[in-house]
Design an enzyme around this catalytic site. Structure first.
Site, mmCIF file in Angstrom:
data_model
loop_
_atom_site.group_PDB
_atom_site.id
_atom_site.type_symbol
_atom_site.label_atom_id
_atom_site.label_comp_id
_atom_site.label_asym_id
_atom_site.label_seq_id
_atom_site.Cartn_x
_atom_site.Cartn_y
_atom_site.Cartn_z
ATOM 1 N NE ARG A 1 95.144 3.437 -28.966
ATOM 2 C CZ ARG A 1 94.381 2.358 -28.856
ATOM 3 N NH1 ARG A 1 93.118 2.419 -29.110
ATOM 4 N NH2 ARG A 1 94.921 1.218 -28.511
ATOM 5 N NE ARG B 1 89.744 2.670 -34.494
ATOM 6 C CZ ARG B 1 89.271 1.646 -33.803
ATOM 7 N NH1 ARG B 1 88.637 0.683 -34.410
ATOM 8 N NH2 ARG B 1 89.428 1.599 -32.489
ATOM 9 N NE ARG C 1 93.709 0.809 -39.449
ATOM 10 C CZ ARG C 1 93.276 -0.327 -39.959
ATOM 11 N NH1 ARG C 1 93.667 -0.712 -41.140
ATOM 12 N NH2 ARG C 1 92.442 -1.086 -39.281
ATOM 13 C CG ASP D 1 98.963 -2.132 -30.718
ATOM 14 O OD1 ASP D 1 98.009 -1.345 -30.700
ATOM 15 O OD2 ASP D 1 98.981 -3.187 -30.055
ATOM 16 C CE1 TYR E 1 94.785 -7.169 -25.425
ATOM 17 C CE2 TYR E 1 96.448 -5.911 -24.252
ATOM 18 C CZ TYR E 1 95.210 -5.991 -24.855
ATOM 19 O OH TYR E 1 94.380 -4.897 -24.899
HETATM 20 O O1 CP3 Z 1 98.441 8.122 -30.688
HETATM 21 C C1 CP3 Z 1 98.383 6.976 -30.183
HETATM 22 O O2 CP3 Z 1 98.323 6.792 -28.950
HETATM 23 C C2 CP3 Z 1 98.364 5.814 -31.122
HETATM 24 C C3 CP3 Z 1 99.416 4.798 -30.900
HETATM 25 C C4 CP3 Z 1 98.939 3.584 -30.128
HETATM 26 C C5 CP3 Z 1 98.203 2.494 -30.667
HETATM 27 N N1 CP3 Z 1 98.092 1.528 -29.708
HETATM 28 C C6 CP3 Z 1 97.689 2.370 -32.064
HETATM 29 C C7 CP3 Z 1 96.426 1.641 -32.250
HETATM 30 C C8 CP3 Z 1 99.206 3.280 -28.796
HETATM 31 C C9 CP3 Z 1 99.910 4.141 -27.748
HETATM 32 C C10 CP3 Z 1 98.666 1.978 -28.551
HETATM 33 C C11 CP3 Z 1 98.835 1.268 -27.264
HETATM 34 C C12 CP3 Z 1 97.927 0.149 -26.985
HETATM 35 N N2 CP3 Z 1 97.585 -0.885 -27.794
HETATM 36 C C13 CP3 Z 1 97.342 -0.087 -25.726
HETATM 37 C C14 CP3 Z 1 97.571 0.749 -24.497
HETATM 38 C C15 CP3 Z 1 96.762 1.960 -24.545
HETATM 39 C C16 CP3 Z 1 95.442 1.834 -23.885
HETATM 40 O O3 CP3 Z 1 94.460 2.140 -24.573
HETATM 41 O O4 CP3 Z 1 95.380 1.471 -22.711
HETATM 42 C C17 CP3 Z 1 96.581 -1.260 -25.816
HETATM 43 C C18 CP3 Z 1 95.757 -1.864 -24.729
HETATM 44 C C19 CP3 Z 1 96.755 -1.753 -27.124
HETATM 45 C C20 CP3 Z 1 96.182 -2.999 -27.718
HETATM 46 C C21 CP3 Z 1 95.200 -2.655 -28.750
HETATM 47 N N3 CP3 Z 1 95.531 -2.145 -29.996
HETATM 48 C C22 CP3 Z 1 93.786 -2.770 -28.689
HETATM 49 C C23 CP3 Z 1 93.019 -3.258 -27.477
HETATM 50 C C24 CP3 Z 1 93.294 -2.347 -29.919
HETATM 51 C C25 CP3 Z 1 91.862 -2.373 -30.407
HETATM 52 C C26 CP3 Z 1 91.130 -1.207 -29.874
HETATM 53 C C27 CP3 Z 1 90.106 -0.692 -30.854
HETATM 54 O O5 CP3 Z 1 89.591 0.374 -30.525
HETATM 55 O O6 CP3 Z 1 89.858 -1.322 -31.882
HETATM 56 C C28 CP3 Z 1 94.390 -1.913 -30.716
HETATM 57 C C29 CP3 Z 1 94.313 -1.360 -32.082
HETATM 58 C C30 CP3 Z 1 94.908 0.009 -32.270
HETATM 59 N N4 CP3 Z 1 96.171 0.350 -31.882
HETATM 60 C C31 CP3 Z 1 94.301 1.126 -32.911
HETATM 61 C C32 CP3 Z 1 95.253 2.154 -32.922
HETATM 62 C C33 CP3 Z 1 95.107 3.526 -33.525
HETATM 63 C C34 CP3 Z 1 92.896 1.204 -33.506
HETATM 64 C C35 CP3 Z 1 92.644 0.215 -34.551
HETATM 65 C C36 CP3 Z 1 92.999 0.508 -35.993
HETATM 66 O O7 CP3 Z 1 93.493 1.566 -36.429
HETATM 67 O O8 CP3 Z 1 92.749 -0.436 -36.760
#
Ligand code: CP3
Length: 375
Positions: free
Chosen positions: A38, A42, A51, A87, A163
């Site tokens: 990540r 944010r 965003r 994602d 999911y």
């Molecule tokens: O640099 C990076 O790693 C960003 C790229 C990335 C995102 N999601 C963007 C994202 C990656 C590698 C992911 C993978 C992802 N998505 C995982 C596996 C990684 C892990 O943490 O184990 C999972 C479980 C997801 C599903 C997911 N997407 C969740 C559970 C959430 C909400 C989490 C939160 O903190 O709100 C997301 C949203 C998400 N995906 C965000 C980002 C930057 C944050 C929300 C946003 O920008 O609105």
């Protein structure tokens, strides 16, 4: 993969990209590569700015935006590898499942899978709709050349299935495990369909320039060793092998996996991602010495004052003990609110401290030239 070709007789000069790929393959490197789960997110002002104008899915679907976010984060942190901004859930859409991200709650799948009929209706023939991820990778790979590794990724069959079945994040995975135990045919069908989407999806990413694929099995730690072995290991092994056959190393990552590590190793993944709950040396020992490891600083350490942070970074490096095949990373993703300067400081620390931990006894054979000692 020209980064792997060594120049006979010449001292080993590694770019970030070659350092990263070599470490994935447990080849000796001048210092461990470093990047962060990540790393674009944010906590970073530049991401929050993008965003303001676009939803998460919009950023993912517009290659110029996804590439910009990926590149900005990797350059700002000065890391060795860039993970594509995308994602885990994106493949659900072409399979026929709608989802959205609800602020503060995470992903929400609108019609979660509960029956065999629903699973039979899932489409596996529209993976080409995901080409926007590959297009973004192409831009990132073009920008970095060999100066940084480019990481493509996908979710694991288990974590994606969870999911799809739960409809979102879950505490106990009741519906997922219920299907696993009670409807083995439906469960298997779902995992098979996921693999038949994920392999071509990864192929698009590799063809576009991804050097390595990371498979996120984020929630696999909810399984007992027996359930993992009976219901998840065979299909995960199949996915790992199929991705390796595309010609790239595979990083396989999960959280709360201490008891699962020996079984996760059986997938044949080149690198296993460790969370922070197990000391790195112990985790590596549980895996045996035939794979590389990635990790495993607690992401919340990034909120600690510098002396504590430095102590913890040193400890990770000490645990790795200069062995080939260590990729410095966190044990899970950077959380919102993390001070960016602290992440940058960790990169500087890894670069400055790791020569002390690089083993002088490691000799690199460079073809027919003389031996080169790293250190
Ligand atoms: O640099 C990076 O790693 C960003 C790229 C990335 C995102 N999601 C963007 C994202 C990656 C590698 C992911 C993978 C992802 N998505 C995982 C596996 C990684 C892990 O943490 O184990 C999972 C479980 C997801 C599903 C997911 N997407 C969740 C559970 C959430 C909400 C989490 C939160 O903190 O709100 C997301 C949203 C998400 N995906 C965000 C980002 C930057 C944050 C929300 C946003 O920008 O609105």
């Amino acid at each position: 993969m020209s980064v792997l070709i060594e120049n006979p007789g010449a001292p080993l000069e590694l770019t970030g990209g070659s350092r990263f790929v070599r470490a994935c393959l447990r080849r000796p490197v001048d210092r461990p590569p470093v990047w962060f789960l990540r790393q674009a997110g944010r906590y970073m002002a530049e991401y929050r700015e993008v965003r303001k104008h676009h939803t998460l899915v919009e950023i993912c679907k517009r290659p110029e935006l996804a590439a910009e976010v990926t590149i900005t984060a990797a350059e700002k942190l000065d890391v060795d590898a860039a993970i594509i901004f995308a994602d885990l859930l994106l493949p659900l859409e072409p399979m026929g499942l709608d989802f959205e991200f609800v602020a503060g709650e995470g992903p929400l799948v609108h019609h979660p899978l509960r029956t065999l009929e629903q699973i039979e209706k899932l489409r596996t023939d529209r993976t080409s709709q995901l080409e926007y991820v590959a297009a973004a990778i192409g831009k990132v790979a073009g920008h970095f050349g060999e100066s940084k590794g480019v990481i493509g990724f996908c979710g694991s069959p288990f974590t994606l299935a969870s999911y799809m079945i739960e409809g979102g994040s879950s505490r106990n995975y009741v519906f997922t495990k219920q299907m696993m135990y009670s409807e083995p045919y439906a469960w298997q069908k779902l995992l098979d369909k996921l693999v038949s989407v994920l392999v071509p999806y990864c192929k698009q990413q590799v063809d576009a320039g991804a050097d390595v694929i990371q498979i996120f099995d984020s929630w696999v730690g909810s399984l007992s060793v027996e359930d993992y072995r009976d219901y998840v290991l065979p299909v995960t092994k199949r996915l790992v092998r199929a991705v390796q056959e595309l010609g790239v190393p595979v990083i396989y990552f999960g959280v709360e996996t201490a008891s699962l590590l020996p079984s996760m190793r059986e997938t044949g993944a080149d690198v296993i991602g460790l969370d922070w709950r197990t000391p790195l040396a112990e985790g590596w020992q549980a895996l045996g010495d035939s794979c590389a490891v990635q990790g495993n600083l607690d992401p919340i350490t990034l909120f600690a004052p510098e002396p504590i942070l430095e102590m913890r970074v040193r400890q990770v490096l000490e645990q790795a003990d200069g062995r080939p095949g260590h990729i410095f990373n966190l044990g899970h993703g950077i959380v919102p609110g993390t001070p960016v300067e602290n992440v940058q400081t960790v990169v500087k620390m890894v670069k400055a401290l790791s020569p002390r931990f690089t083993r002088k006894d490691l000799q690199v054979q460079t073809g027919n030239g003389p031996e080169v000692t790293l250190g």
